[in-house]
Design an enzyme around this catalytic site. Structure first.
Site, PDB file in Angstrom:
ATOM      1  N   LEU A 141       0.850  -1.179   0.000  1.00 29.64           N
ATOM      2  CA  LEU A 141       0.000   0.000   0.000  1.00 29.64           C
ATOM      3  C   LEU A 141       0.890   1.234   0.000  1.00 29.64           C
ATOM      4  CD1 LEU A 141      -2.660  -0.958   2.729  1.00 29.64           C
ATOM      5  CD2 LEU A 141      -2.917  -1.103   0.253  1.00 29.64           C
ATOM      6  N   ASP A 142       0.437   2.293  -0.659  1.00 34.50           N
ATOM      7  CA  ASP A 142       1.173   3.551  -0.600  1.00 34.50           C
ATOM      8  C   ASP A 142       1.325   3.976   0.857  1.00 34.50           C
ATOM      9  OD1 ASP A 142       1.133   3.604  -3.371  1.00 34.50           O
ATOM     10  OD2 ASP A 142      -0.655   4.874  -3.465  1.00 34.50           O
ATOM     11  N   MET A 143       2.373   4.732   1.142  1.00 34.29           N
ATOM     12  CA  MET A 143       2.641   5.134   2.515  1.00 34.29           C
ATOM     13  C   MET A 143       1.450   5.869   3.126  1.00 34.29           C
ATOM     14  SD  MET A 143       5.870   7.280   4.094  1.00 34.29           S
ATOM     15  CE  MET A 143       5.388   8.879   3.415  1.00 34.29           C
TER      16      MET A 143
ATOM     17  N   THR B  86      -1.680   5.496   2.457  1.00 37.63           N
ATOM     18  CA  THR B  86      -2.894   4.677   2.482  1.00 37.63           C
ATOM     19  C   THR B  86      -2.872   3.734   3.676  1.00 37.63           C
ATOM     20  OG1 THR B  86      -2.980   4.740   0.061  1.00 37.63           O
ATOM     21  CG2 THR B  86      -4.303   3.063   1.149  1.00 37.63           C
TER      22      THR B  86
END
Length: 302
Positions: free
Chosen positions: A145-147, A149
């Protein structure tokens, strides 16, 4: 949810990093070769080691490669350092891990926003390091996951299960449902975005819709709730491009609130959350579905 391993699967390690996998075979009848190659995805080199070392037992009996394995049979596989060389990473802080589900082979945790899934440098602390500390063994990233998110993310707990889970992901057999708070009134209620996504030539951090050179991307979006100026939507991915949900929603005029790259609407956090993760367990064929709570996401809904 109670761990499944006590009933279906188990593994154990010794000081020499030999580990043994015990499986109650959930598949239809097949040969040992077919089980190891087609279902368990064990690489050819490691299958060779298992065969010459006689490290495969069926119902506690030695076998040959054409022996039949029937549904419900007990399968024992033993791996050593030659099969899977020991890897190690610095352990992080186990107290930072919110575990949603785990058994002897995999773990699903609830990632908070603002934390990387894995570090970019060898000694950088990230969720992978904390999960490894929590389990007491080196874990492996299945998806990220993106940081910014938050939400459910899966890790493998040993190198044996890693290619099996990777294949589930590649075959879209791991369902990931995201919630996002977006700007504007999302109409119609259900939409499918198929815009190709590529790199932004002017900003290496970003992705853009690129009809000519981009990679195929498909995002299904459903409005869950309408607010006066925003909408809560559910997003499901058929592909896994970097920033896919963020790019698609922004391109179609519904930027996610708090997105530092694709939105001009400031907010206390990026309002994107991996709400649910569902899959069929590859070693038991049991349906697993977990939901990840997020007080910071929920408090930001309006």
């Amino acid at each position: 949810m109670a761990p499944l391993g006590a009933f279906f699967i188990s593994s154990c390690y010794n000081r020499n990093m030999t580990f043994t996998i015990h499986i109650t075979n959930p598949y239809d009848s097949c040969t040992v070769k077919e089980l190891l190659e087609n279902h368990l995805l064990i690489p050819r080199k490691i299958r060779h080691f298992l065969r010459i070392k006689k490290h495969v037992l069926i119902n506690d009996q030695d076998i040959n490669w054409q022996s039949m394995v029937n549904k419900g049979d007990k399968v024992q596989l033993t791996f050593d350092q030659e099969d899977y060389p020991q890897k190690s990473i610095p352990f992080g802080n186990a107290a930072l891990v919110d575990c949603l589900y785990q058994d002897q082979h995999l773990i699903v945790v609830n990632k908070p926003e603002g934390m990387k899934t894995h570090g970019n440098e060898p000694n950088e602390m990230a969720l992978l390091n904390h999960v490894s500390a929590y389990t007491g063994q080196t874990c492996y990233v299945i998806h990220r996951l993106d940081m910014e998110t938050s939400g459910a993310v899966m890790f493998a707990k040993n190198p044996f299960i890693l290619p099996i889970l990777n294949r589930l992901l590649e075959n879209k057999d791991i369902s990931r449902e995201y919630w996002a708070l977006v700007s504007g009134k999302f109409e119609p209620k259900q939409q499918v975005f198929r815009d190709k996504i590529g790199r932004d030539r002017h900003d290496r951090r970003k992705r853009v819709v690129d009809k000519r050179n981009g990679q195929a991307a498909l995002t299904s979006v459903t409005r869950l709730k309408a607010y006066p100026k925003t909408s809560l939507v559910k997003c499901q991915l058929a592909t896994g491009r970097t920033h896919q949900i963020r790019v698609h929603l922004s391109h179609h005029g519904h930027a996610i609130l708090g997105d530092p790259l694709y939105s001009r609407i400031p907010y206390k956090r990026l309002m994107l959350h991996a709400h649910k993760l569902s899959f069929t367990h590859p070693l038991t064929l049991e349906k697993i579905s977990v939901e990840a709570p997020s007080p910071t996401f929920e408090s930001g809904l309006k």
